[in-house]
Design an enzyme around this catalytic site. Structure first.
Site, PDB file in Angstrom:
ATOM      1  N   LYS A 241      -7.340   4.317   8.850  1.00 54.99           N
ATOM      2  CA  LYS A 241      -8.385   4.730   7.912  1.00 54.99           C
ATOM      3  C   LYS A 241      -9.514   5.493   8.595  1.00 54.99           C
ATOM      4  O   LYS A 241      -9.687   5.428   9.828  1.00 54.99           O
ATOM      5  CB  LYS A 241      -8.897   3.510   7.149  1.00 54.99           C
ATOM      6  CG  LYS A 241      -7.856   3.120   6.078  1.00 54.99           C
ATOM      7  CD  LYS A 241      -8.364   2.144   5.059  1.00 54.99           C
ATOM      8  CE  LYS A 241      -7.319   1.920   3.970  1.00 54.99           C
ATOM      9  NZ  LYS A 241      -7.728   0.861   3.023  1.00 54.99           N
TER      10      LYS A 241
ATOM     11  N   ARG B 157      -2.067  -4.898   5.915  1.00 55.29           N
ATOM     12  CA  ARG B 157      -1.305  -3.799   5.322  1.00 55.29           C
ATOM     13  C   ARG B 157      -1.386  -2.617   6.279  1.00 55.29           C
ATOM     14  O   ARG B 157      -2.456  -2.038   6.458  1.00 55.29           O
ATOM     15  CB  ARG B 157      -1.896  -3.432   3.968  1.00 55.29           C
ATOM     16  CG  ARG B 157      -1.152  -2.329   3.259  1.00 55.29           C
ATOM     17  CD  ARG B 157      -1.776  -1.995   1.912  1.00 55.29           C
ATOM     18  NE  ARG B 157      -1.045  -0.938   1.249  1.00 55.29           N
ATOM     19  CZ  ARG B 157      -1.252   0.367   1.495  1.00 55.29           C
ATOM     20  NH1 ARG B 157      -2.157   0.748   2.397  1.00 55.29           N
ATOM     21  NH2 ARG B 157      -0.537   1.287   0.865  1.00 55.29           N
TER      22      ARG B 157
HETATM   23  C1  LIG Z   1      -2.790   1.020  -1.545  1.00 54.22           C
HETATM   24  N1  LIG Z   1      -3.834   0.667  -0.572  1.00 54.22           N
HETATM   25  C2  LIG Z   1      -4.447   1.511   0.297  1.00 54.22           C
HETATM   26  N2  LIG Z   1      -5.352   0.840   1.050  1.00 54.22           N
HETATM   27  C3  LIG Z   1      -5.311  -0.471   0.632  1.00 54.22           C
HETATM   28  C4  LIG Z   1      -6.010  -1.645   1.010  1.00 54.22           C
HETATM   29  O1  LIG Z   1      -6.950  -1.618   1.964  1.00 54.22           O
HETATM   30  N3  LIG Z   1      -5.706  -2.795   0.373  1.00 54.22           N
HETATM   31  C5  LIG Z   1      -4.771  -2.845  -0.604  1.00 54.22           C
HETATM   32  N4  LIG Z   1      -4.524  -4.058  -1.192  1.00 54.22           N
HETATM   33  N5  LIG Z   1      -4.057  -1.757  -0.999  1.00 54.22           N
HETATM   34  C6  LIG Z   1      -4.346  -0.593  -0.388  1.00 54.22           C
END
Ligand SMILES: Cn1cnc2c(O)nc(N)nc21
Length: 283
Positions: free
Chosen positions: A224, A258
């Site tokens: 990110k 994730r």
């Molecule tokens: C789809 N998506 C992109 N970034 C995310 C994040 O930080 N959390 C979750 N739950 N989905 C995300």
């Protein structure tokens, strides 16, 4: 927080941190734009992430990166359904569906998806009812605004961690009021969704406060822009920074990470966990 989560036919052990692999089936996803559009590509990518230790594969058809174009429910379904079907039938994978769209929730649940991951926290018309009907666990994430505008000028009247926790509290309450049992909920602060770098850093630094919900905490920090802005790295050089954040997130209570890079993250998370659980009698 529960030590395991019923996810359709799967039972997700949450007594230790788990890794969720990202499978973007959107042509414009920010870090692998269009590479996984081909179905076979998607399957091979998922297979590799599972082999590297991913407990969950998160499939998203509508890009949620800043500035992303919205798509129709049918477009989203056409992208996601074939992938979910093959992940379930060929790999028996625990599939999380990254969607805010009621029809996509219903149809992918029918295809065997095991979790709903909604960046809009079931706020869309009909989403709460659809999620309820699937019987699946749902991750409720905080986002201010929409991907099209959320990063223009993020600002909050309260400290970011209070704004995020207040929002999640209201969404958890709305779900419970609609009959969606608390045991089926996960929460997520939504790093990068309507937040400045300062907001993201402060939010992660205080994320241990979210353990008061006593719900599994899912976080997404991989590749990110906060990594890019702090380290000055382009998206393809953000893995070391992302591993540092993954370790911090686990230390502050995250149970599902994730990420794009499953193998390296498994090592960072497992190494961190070995230290955190040191000396616990239930080893
Ligand atoms: C789809 N998506 C992109 N970034 C995310 C994040 O930080 N959390 C979750 N739950 N989905 C995300």
């Amino acid at each position: 927080a529960p030590t395991w989560l019923p996810c359709g036919r799967h039972r997700l052990d949450l007594s230790y941190p788990r890794v969720m692999g990202i499978l973007n089936v959107t042509p414009d996803s920010f870090s692998d734009g269009g590479r996984h559009v081909a179905l076979d590509d998607a399957l091979r990518h998922a297979e590799r992430m599972l082999a590297e230790g991913a407990a969950i594969i998160d499939v998203g058809g509508e890009s949620t990166r800043p500035g992303a174009q919205a798509i129709t429910a049918q477009q989203e379904l056409d992208r996601v359904a074939p992938v979910v079907e093959r992940l379930v039938c060929e790999l028996d994978a625990l599939v999380s569906v990254d969607t805010s769209t009621p029809a996509v929730m219903r149809q992918t649940a029918a295809l065997g998806a095991g979790m709903i991951n909604d960046v809009r926290a079931l706020q869309r018309e009909g989403a709460l009812e659809a999620a309820l009907g699937t019987g699946l666990p749902v991750c409720l994430m905080h986002m201010q605004g929409e991907p099209q505008d959320m990063q223009q000028a993020p600002r909050y009247d309260a400290p970011i961690e209070e704004a995020v926790m207040d929002f999640l509290e209201t969404r958890v309450a709305a779900c419970e009021a609609a009959g969606l049992r608390r045991e089926r909920l996960l929460i997520d602060p939504g790093f990068g969704f309507g937040k400045t770098v300062e907001h993201n850093l402060r939010l992660l630094n205080r994320m241990d406060r979210m353990t008061r919900f006593d719900l599994p905490l899912l976080v997404g920090l991989s590749r990110k822009s906060l990594i890019g802005k702090v380290l000055g790295r382009p998206v393809e050089e953000r893995l070391p920074g992302g591993l540092a954040l993954a370790s911090l997130a686990v230390e502050r209570g995250a149970r599902i990470l994730r990420v794009h890079d499953v193998g390296p993250t498994m090592d960072a998370v497992n190494m961190t966990w070995a230290v955190l659980r040191e000396g616990c009698e239930n080893d």
